[in-house]
Design an enzyme around this catalytic site. Structure first.
Site, mmCIF file in Angstrom:
data_model
loop_
_atom_site.group_PDB
_atom_site.id
_atom_site.type_symbol
_atom_site.label_atom_id
_atom_site.label_comp_id
_atom_site.label_asym_id
_atom_site.label_seq_id
_atom_site.Cartn_x
_atom_site.Cartn_y
_atom_site.Cartn_z
ATOM 1 N N HIS A 1 1.523 3.984 -2.944
ATOM 2 C CA HIS A 1 1.514 5.603 -2.971
ATOM 3 C C HIS A 1 2.813 6.201 -3.342
ATOM 4 O O HIS A 1 2.433 7.168 -4.226
ATOM 5 C CB HIS A 1 1.251 6.045 -1.320
ATOM 6 C CG HIS A 1 0.041 6.067 -0.910
ATOM 7 N ND1 HIS A 1 -1.273 6.252 -1.357
ATOM 8 C CD2 HIS A 1 -0.280 5.611 0.299
ATOM 9 C CE1 HIS A 1 -2.209 5.874 -0.647
ATOM 10 N NE2 HIS A 1 -1.932 5.577 0.324
ATOM 11 N N HIS B 1 0.857 -1.153 0.159
ATOM 12 C CA HIS B 1 0.049 0.027 -0.203
ATOM 13 C C HIS B 1 0.988 1.385 0.284
ATOM 14 O O HIS B 1 0.616 2.036 -0.953
ATOM 15 C CB HIS B 1 -0.859 -0.042 1.190
ATOM 16 C CG HIS B 1 -1.824 1.188 1.373
ATOM 17 N ND1 HIS B 1 -3.362 0.997 1.173
ATOM 18 C CD2 HIS B 1 -1.493 2.542 1.903
ATOM 19 C CE1 HIS B 1 -3.820 2.131 1.461
ATOM 20 N NE2 HIS B 1 -2.919 3.035 1.830
ATOM 21 N N GLU B 2 1.967 1.326 0.987
ATOM 22 C CA GLU B 2 2.739 2.608 1.000
ATOM 23 C C GLU B 2 3.547 2.602 -0.143
ATOM 24 O O GLU B 2 3.792 3.915 -0.730
ATOM 25 C CB GLU B 2 3.397 2.582 2.254
ATOM 26 C CG GLU B 2 2.432 2.601 3.802
ATOM 27 C CD GLU B 2 1.448 3.644 3.759
ATOM 28 O OE1 GLU B 2 1.798 4.773 3.136
ATOM 29 O OE2 GLU B 2 0.705 3.920 4.420
ATOM 30 N N TYR C 1 -9.778 1.513 1.868
ATOM 31 C CA TYR C 1 -9.988 1.750 3.332
ATOM 32 C C TYR C 1 -10.556 0.508 3.923
ATOM 33 O O TYR C 1 -11.440 0.093 3.028
ATOM 34 C CB TYR C 1 -10.701 3.013 3.838
ATOM 35 C CG TYR C 1 -9.896 4.372 3.873
ATOM 36 C CD1 TYR C 1 -8.630 4.436 3.544
ATOM 37 C CD2 TYR C 1 -10.747 5.516 3.955
ATOM 38 C CE1 TYR C 1 -8.157 5.716 3.685
ATOM 39 C CE2 TYR C 1 -10.198 6.642 4.130
ATOM 40 C CZ TYR C 1 -8.786 6.810 3.868
ATOM 41 O OH TYR C 1 -8.286 8.090 4.173
ATOM 42 N N HIS D 1 -6.217 6.778 -2.847
ATOM 43 C CA HIS D 1 -7.049 5.797 -2.272
ATOM 44 C C HIS D 1 -8.170 5.421 -3.149
ATOM 45 O O HIS D 1 -8.603 6.261 -3.696
ATOM 46 C CB HIS D 1 -7.453 6.164 -0.900
ATOM 47 C CG HIS D 1 -6.354 6.329 0.252
ATOM 48 N ND1 HIS D 1 -6.003 7.392 0.934
ATOM 49 C CD2 HIS D 1 -5.468 5.094 0.472
ATOM 50 C CE1 HIS D 1 -5.159 7.053 1.693
ATOM 51 N NE2 HIS D 1 -4.663 5.867 1.703
HETATM 52 ZN ZN LIG Z 1 -2.925 5.151 2.068
#
Ligand SMILES: [Zn+2]
Length: 304
Positions: A160, A156-157, A215, A166
């Site tokens: 980014h 996930h990071e 999320y 998101h």
């Molecule tokens: Zn995030």
């Protein structure tokens, strides 16, 4: 003097939006301290940065449209802090291997010639990243062991850092999920702002419930109730997974980095590529915690 005051005011304002206000560092620390891998929220949802875990994001949603924020040839040079336990570092390296296997993004240790690179840090202030290539050094923080518990948090990071935002903030999200505004913490509603039409780039991939960038259902909950529910109940337990890339994540990355053929060559089936973290690592993790508890118990004698 006036100019200096204005600059100071501006930097305070942006500092509060994009960086951690000093008072809130304590909040992140206590959130992360009480987090464990069985929690309903993901550790990157416990931060008080922009959308929880973003530092200084540029405008845009989902995949950044701005090609200047992409990494040249999909190669992301990295350095990694020595301040990680071996098993935590291994989870991050494993996430990088998953990128190499399924996408045309690859990570390699930085050389002195690399001007732009990520520095993976282990500060005590959560899981966070900037979005896309910034130029020069940029940090991706994965506080261990919380942010290295699940492979998906590293994915996930790093996603980014590769240039993605998101999933649940896509412009069309209201057709797929309902945001339960009453259950969101008072000052966190803006984490659920959706993209304005035309600003997002989903690269032709439909709304993806199983994206590693979605999320969890309880993100930023004030009362333990869900903050996101899916229109179709059968999708409810899909959102917020951090077990591995979804097929949609892989398609989007390969589209952004101009190698859509890579996705076809992989011949993927199902919706998530699950990559289990190594069992020995988990066992060591437990041993380490036991040792840590013993040390804590020993020192607590002196606190009384
Ligand atoms: Zn995030």
């Amino acid at each position: 003097m006036l100019t200096i005051n204005i600059i100071l005011l501006i930097s305070l304002f942006f500092g509060n939006i994009f960086n951690t206000p000093i008072a809130d560092k304590k909040e992140i620390e206590s959130n992360l301290d009480s987090w464990n891998e069985f929690d309903l929220q993901n550790p990157e949802e416990l931060g008080n940065y922009f959308e929880g875990d973003l530092i200084n994001p540029k405008f845009g949603r989902n995949g950044l449209v701005d090609t200047a924020s992409r990494w040249n040839k999909g190669i992301i040079p990295y350095e990694i802090s020595r301040n990680f336990q071996t098993q935590d570092k291994n989870v991050i390296l494993q996430a990088m291997n998953v990128y190499s296997k399924y996408t045309c993004i690859s990570f390699r240790p930085k050389t002195p010639d690399d001007k732009d690179y990520i520095s993976i840090t282990n500060y005590n202030n959560g899981c966070w990243s900037q979005v896309g290539r910034q130029g020069k050094k940029q940090e991706v923080n994965l506080q261990s062991p919380q942010c290295t518990k699940k492979l998906g948090t590293s994915l996930h990071e790093l996603m980014h850092a590769a240039g993605f935002l998101h999933e649940q903030n896509r412009n069309e999200r209201d057709d797929f999920v309902t945001i339960k505004w009453d259950n969101i913490k008072d000052d966190r509603e803006r984490n659920f702002d959706k993209a304005e039409e035309g600003y997002e780039q989903g690269f032709g991939v439909p709304y993806d419930f199983v994206s590693v960038m979605h999320y969890s259902s309880y993100a930023f909950s004030s009362n333990g109730e869900r903050t996101i529910i899916t229109k179709d109940p059968k999708n409810l337990d899909k959102i917020g997974q951090r077990r591995g890339f979804s097929i949609g994540d892989i398609m989007k990355i390969n589209a952004m980095y101009d190698c859509p053929e890579k996705t076809q060559q992989l011949n993927l089936t199902g919706d998530i590529i699950e990559t289990l973290t190594n069992n020995n690592g988990n066992q060591k993790e437990q041993e380490r915690n036991t040792l840590w508890e013993a040390v804590n118990n020993f020192f607590s004698i002196f606190d009384e």
